[in-house]
Design an enzyme around this catalytic site. Sequence first.
Site, PDB file in Angstrom:
ATOM      1  CB  CYS A  46      -0.845  -0.027   1.273  1.00 23.76           C
ATOM      2  SG  CYS A  46      -2.001   1.335   1.441  1.00 23.76           S
ATOM      3  CB  THR A  48      -0.091   2.934   4.396  1.00 22.16           C
ATOM      4  OG1 THR A  48      -1.316   3.594   4.112  1.00 22.16           O
ATOM      5  CG2 THR A  48       0.220   3.030   5.873  1.00 22.16           C
ATOM      6  CG  HIS A  51       3.411   7.466   3.203  1.00 32.28           C
ATOM      7  ND1 HIS A  51       3.871   8.671   2.711  1.00 32.28           N
ATOM      8  CD2 HIS A  51       2.197   7.281   2.640  1.00 32.28           C
ATOM      9  CE1 HIS A  51       2.973   9.177   1.896  1.00 32.28           C
ATOM     10  NE2 HIS A  51       1.944   8.352   1.819  1.00 32.28           N
ATOM     11  CG  HIS A  71      -2.788  -2.230   5.689  1.00 34.43           C
ATOM     12  ND1 HIS A  71      -1.695  -1.404   5.555  1.00 34.43           N
ATOM     13  CD2 HIS A  71      -3.664  -1.848   4.739  1.00 34.43           C
ATOM     14  CE1 HIS A  71      -1.909  -0.562   4.563  1.00 34.43           C
ATOM     15  NE2 HIS A  71      -3.085  -0.813   4.046  1.00 34.43           N
ATOM     16  CD  GLU A  72      -3.264  -2.768   0.417  1.00 32.92           C
ATOM     17  OE1 GLU A  72      -2.833  -3.324  -0.609  1.00 32.92           O
ATOM     18  OE2 GLU A  72      -3.496  -1.548   0.473  1.00 32.92           O
ATOM     19  CB  ILE A 183      -7.569   3.650  -4.772  1.00 33.42           C
ATOM     20  CG1 ILE A 183      -6.868   2.726  -3.772  1.00 33.42           C
ATOM     21  CG2 ILE A 183      -8.985   3.984  -4.276  1.00 33.42           C
ATOM     22  CD1 ILE A 183      -6.691   3.333  -2.385  1.00 33.42           C
ATOM     23  NE  ARG A 208       0.431   5.571 -10.322  1.00 34.26           N
ATOM     24  CZ  ARG A 208       0.475   5.990  -9.071  1.00 34.26           C
ATOM     25  NH1 ARG A 208       0.053   7.202  -8.778  1.00 34.26           N
ATOM     26  NH2 ARG A 208       0.915   5.205  -8.125  1.00 34.26           N
ATOM     27  CG  LEU A 270      -9.900   7.479  -0.741  1.00 33.36           C
ATOM     28  CD1 LEU A 270     -10.721   6.999   0.451  1.00 33.36           C
ATOM     29  CD2 LEU A 270      -9.750   6.338  -1.741  1.00 33.36           C
ATOM     30  N   GLY A 271      -8.416  11.133  -1.614  1.00 34.71           N
ATOM     31  CA  GLY A 271      -7.011  11.538  -1.677  1.00 34.71           C
ATOM     32  C   GLY A 271      -6.654  12.443  -0.510  1.00 34.71           C
ATOM     33  CE1 TYR A 295      -8.844   6.751   8.105  1.00 34.44           C
ATOM     34  CE2 TYR A 295     -10.536   5.628   9.390  1.00 34.44           C
ATOM     35  CZ  TYR A 295      -9.202   5.891   9.135  1.00 34.44           C
ATOM     36  OH  TYR A 295      -8.226   5.308   9.894  1.00 34.44           O
TER      37      TYR A 295
HETATM   38 ZN    ZN Z   1      -3.817  -0.152   2.124  1.00 32.21          ZN
END
Ligand code: ZN
Length: 350
Positions: A46, A48, A51, A71-72, A183, A208, A270-271, A295
Amino acid sequence: MSGSPPRTMRALVKAEPGEGLVMREEPVPEIGPGDVLIRVHKTGICGTDVHIWNWDDWAARTIHPPLVIGHEFAGEIAALGPGVDKLAVGQRVSAEGHLVGATSRASRAGRFHLDPDTKGVGVHVPGAFADYVRLPAFNVVPLPEEVDDEIGAILDPLGNAVHTVLSFDMVGEDVLITGAGPIGIMAAAVAKWAGARHVVITDVNPDRLALAGRVTPARPVNVASEDLHEVMAELGLKEGFDIGLEMSGVAAAFEQMVDTMIMGGRIGMLGLPPGKTPVDWAKIVLRALTIKGIYGREIFETWYKMIVLIQNGLDVRGVITHRIPAERFAEGFDAMRSGACGKVVLDWGA
Ligand code: ZN
């Protein structure tokens, strides 16, 4: 699935503050009452996680090393803690990565995704980039046959897309999506699936946009070289877009969205903009726009809907561009950091 889990496992760990991640041996998590231990098969990287790899300001503020990240995922139940009786060892599952509390007003009302006490798997508690992950049984989502492990590993971001799109009635609407990351691309596919007429997806990254064009029936527009108003004229959109889905976090993209919305249009955001962002509020007022922050996923309504969408034929597999053995995780993170990729799935070899 046979026998009991081993004592140690491979895990991708943020070992100390600073850039990078290490793969090392860690103890397999112990499970308590209400917990489930899952043997991880595949995981999705992700933004995340990138980061966290980069150790930017957000990561430095949020992550307390050492921590297993990620987490995915999708996997198979390896063991059940005391009191867990509606799940079975060997069952294929994914899981909601937000661990919610039970005391806030939102939680008590059943709006779990709005619980302010939420903790993130792989952010605040040990994550899924490992051979095994522990989760509360409450978070576990069984996977039907039609959802294989690699799709199971991207349900978290697909859920972001589905949650955003299904915040609005799509039937017959003209939709602008700003941001052609995974996404945004999956949102374009879902919007079409949910009955939108024209779906336009913008970005400035040609890779993309090419991916968006390959895997969705949306019209990709490179706003660095194409005029969005010309595309709208070509499609016959005289008054503007009915629905806007902002998925880039880029101020200029949001500005262009506001400028191309119909009177009374609705925007889902969402961004995440990197900081404070100038906004021309007068335009939002005078166009009578509604803006909704999105969220996570609705727990568990979004999960229910997206699994049924997949069972009904929604195909987002094309968004996966990289399939890499977990040991070669660095290649996956390189691809993510380059921006020239869709979803990157790590295979844990189970
Ligand atoms: Zn994620």
